[in-house]
Design an enzyme around this catalytic site. Structure first.
Site, short mmCIF file in Angstrom:
data_model
loop_
_atom_site.label_atom_id
_atom_site.label_comp_id
_atom_site.label_asym_id
_atom_site.label_seq_id
_atom_site.Cartn_x
_atom_site.Cartn_y
_atom_site.Cartn_z
N ASP A 233 -12.57 -4.76 -10.16
CA ASP A 233 -11.63 -4.68 -9.05
C ASP A 233 -10.97 -3.31 -9.01
O ASP A 233 -10.91 -2.66 -7.98
CB ASP A 233 -10.57 -5.80 -9.14
CG ASP A 233 -9.93 -5.91 -10.52
OD1 ASP A 233 -10.29 -5.13 -11.44
OD2 ASP A 233 -9.07 -6.78 -10.70
N GLY B 133 -9.96 -10.55 -11.57
CA GLY B 133 -9.64 -9.78 -10.38
C GLY B 133 -10.80 -9.46 -9.46
O GLY B 133 -10.61 -9.28 -8.26
N ARG C 139 -3.68 -13.35 -5.16
CA ARG C 139 -5.13 -13.13 -5.17
C ARG C 139 -5.79 -13.56 -3.86
O ARG C 139 -6.84 -13.08 -3.50
CB ARG C 139 -5.79 -13.93 -6.30
CG ARG C 139 -5.40 -13.48 -7.69
CD ARG C 139 -6.33 -14.13 -8.72
NE ARG C 139 -5.80 -14.09 -10.08
CZ ARG C 139 -5.94 -13.06 -10.91
NH1 ARG C 139 -6.58 -11.97 -10.50
NH2 ARG C 139 -5.45 -13.11 -12.12
N LYS D 282 -7.40 4.53 -9.58
CA LYS D 282 -6.15 5.29 -9.55
C LYS D 282 -6.33 6.55 -10.37
O LYS D 282 -6.04 6.56 -11.57
CB LYS D 282 -5.02 4.45 -10.16
CG LYS D 282 -4.60 3.23 -9.36
CD LYS D 282 -3.48 2.48 -10.09
CE LYS D 282 -3.02 1.26 -9.35
NZ LYS D 282 -2.11 0.41 -10.17
N ASP E 151 -3.78 -9.73 -8.64
CA ASP E 151 -2.58 -10.57 -8.71
C ASP E 151 -1.38 -9.83 -9.27
O ASP E 151 -1.51 -8.84 -10.00
CB ASP E 151 -2.85 -11.77 -9.62
CG ASP E 151 -2.90 -11.35 -11.09
OD1 ASP E 151 -3.73 -10.47 -11.42
OD2 ASP E 151 -2.11 -11.88 -11.90
N PHE F 45 1.37 -0.10 -8.16
CA PHE F 45 0.81 -1.43 -8.39
C PHE F 45 0.40 -2.07 -7.07
O PHE F 45 1.12 -2.00 -6.07
CB PHE F 45 1.85 -2.31 -9.10
CG PHE F 45 1.25 -3.58 -9.63
CD1 PHE F 45 0.50 -3.57 -10.79
CD2 PHE F 45 1.44 -4.77 -8.95
CE1 PHE F 45 -0.06 -4.74 -11.28
CE2 PHE F 45 0.88 -5.94 -9.43
CZ PHE F 45 0.14 -5.94 -10.59
N VAL F 46 -0.78 -2.68 -7.06
CA VAL F 46 -1.28 -3.33 -5.84
C VAL F 46 -1.64 -4.80 -6.10
O VAL F 46 -1.97 -5.17 -7.23
CB VAL F 46 -2.53 -2.60 -5.28
CG1 VAL F 46 -2.15 -1.26 -4.67
CG2 VAL F 46 -3.61 -2.43 -6.34
N ASP G 11 -7.89 1.60 -13.63
CA ASP G 11 -6.53 2.13 -13.66
C ASP G 11 -6.47 3.23 -14.74
O ASP G 11 -6.79 4.38 -14.47
CB ASP G 11 -5.58 0.96 -13.95
CG ASP G 11 -4.12 1.30 -13.73
OD1 ASP G 11 -3.69 2.39 -14.13
OD2 ASP G 11 -3.38 0.48 -13.16
P1 XMP Z 1 -7.37 -0.27 -17.01
O1 XMP Z 1 -6.04 0.41 -17.21
O2 XMP Z 1 -7.92 -0.85 -18.27
O3 XMP Z 1 -6.98 -1.48 -16.05
O4 XMP Z 1 -8.36 0.61 -16.28
C1 XMP Z 1 -7.92 -2.31 -15.55
C2 XMP Z 1 -7.38 -3.69 -15.30
O5 XMP Z 1 -5.96 -3.75 -15.19
C3 XMP Z 1 -5.57 -4.55 -14.10
N1 XMP Z 1 -4.84 -3.73 -13.12
C4 XMP Z 1 -4.21 -4.16 -12.02
N2 XMP Z 1 -4.06 -5.40 -11.51
N3 XMP Z 1 -2.80 -4.50 -9.71
C5 XMP Z 1 -3.35 -5.56 -10.34
O6 XMP Z 1 -3.23 -6.66 -9.84
C6 XMP Z 1 -2.88 -3.23 -10.15
O7 XMP Z 1 -2.36 -2.30 -9.54
C7 XMP Z 1 -3.62 -3.06 -11.39
N4 XMP Z 1 -3.93 -1.95 -12.12
C8 XMP Z 1 -4.67 -2.42 -13.18
C9 XMP Z 1 -6.84 -5.09 -13.51
O8 XMP Z 1 -7.08 -6.38 -14.03
C10 XMP Z 1 -7.92 -4.18 -13.99
O9 XMP Z 1 -9.16 -4.80 -14.16
MG MG Z 2 -9.63 -6.92 -13.69
#
Ligand code: XMP
Ligand code: MG
Length: 177
Positions: A103, A48, A168, A134, A162, A155-156, A106
């Site tokens: 990227d 990402g 992407r 987030k 992606d 979700f984005v 979350d």
């Molecule tokens: P965590 O929960 O481990 O998440 O902090 C990190 C990874 O989860 C993916 N991620 C997303 N990918 N849209 C996406 O396309 C989203 O809204 C999203 N939220 C989490 C991402 O790979 C990130 O590195």
């Molecule tokens: Mg990622």
């Protein structure tokens, strides 16, 4: 910008190309100042972060190195039920000033697992640059040192992010409708 379809879902425009680039320039300016006279090692977490990493790196004026890693998850015995192994982390981090490029943070789970592993390599310092965060989704609090945008818990896609492999290549970031 119109609402778009990615696979079966609809996404509406959220952050424009200009807003994204403006924030990345600000992050780069801060890093240029904070790391003046140093030579940080950036570690970009694929997939990402590839676009964010490329643009951020272009705005740097200091000497800097970069490498790209992939975190493969496998079933483990931690409380989260997931563990990560870093593929491509073949550089020596001892004594280096490391900046992680993500990227999006979350829940924080990914970095919560990965950061302690990096600390084993005894970097001189370790900071996080993330384009998106987030705050409402956080389960594992992570200190993001350089942040582009705090965003709602939706979700984005776009700008490297992606939905099931697609989206992407978008220059903007879109939010699930
Ligand atoms: P965590 O929960 O481990 O998440 O902090 C990190 C990874 O989860 C993916 N991620 C997303 N990918 N849209 C996406 O396309 C989203 O809204 C999203 N939220 C989490 C991402 O790979 C990130 O590195
Ligand atoms: Mg990622």
């Amino acid at each position: 910008m119109p609402v778009i379809n990615v696979h079966d879902k609809k996404f509406s425009p959220f952050l424009s190309e200009q807003e994204i680039q403006q924030q990345i320039k600000k992050i780069a300016a801060a890093i240029n100042e904070d790391y003046a006279g140093m030579r940080p090692m950036f570690i970009a977490i694929l997939n990402g972060s590839f676009m964010f990493a490329a643009d951020l790196f272009k705005y740097l004026t200091i000497d800097a190195e970069i490498c790209f890693i992939k975190l493969a998850s496998y079933k483990g015995t931690t409380s989260s039920g997931q563990m990560f192994t870093a593929i491509g982390l073949d550089v020596d981090l001892i004594g280096k000033d490391v900046i992680i490029i993500e990227d999006i943070v979350d829940t924080g789970r990914t970095l919560n697992e990965f950061l302690p592993k990096l600390m084993h390599q005894q970097p001189a310092s370790l900071k996080i640059a993330a384009l998106l965060h987030k705050p409402d989704a956080v389960k594992f609090p992570i200190r993001v040192d350089y942040l582009g945008f705090s965003i709602p818990n939706k979700f984005v896609v776009g700008y490297g992010l992606d939905y099931d492999g697609l989206g992407r290549n978008l220059r903007e970031i879109y939010q699930l409708v």
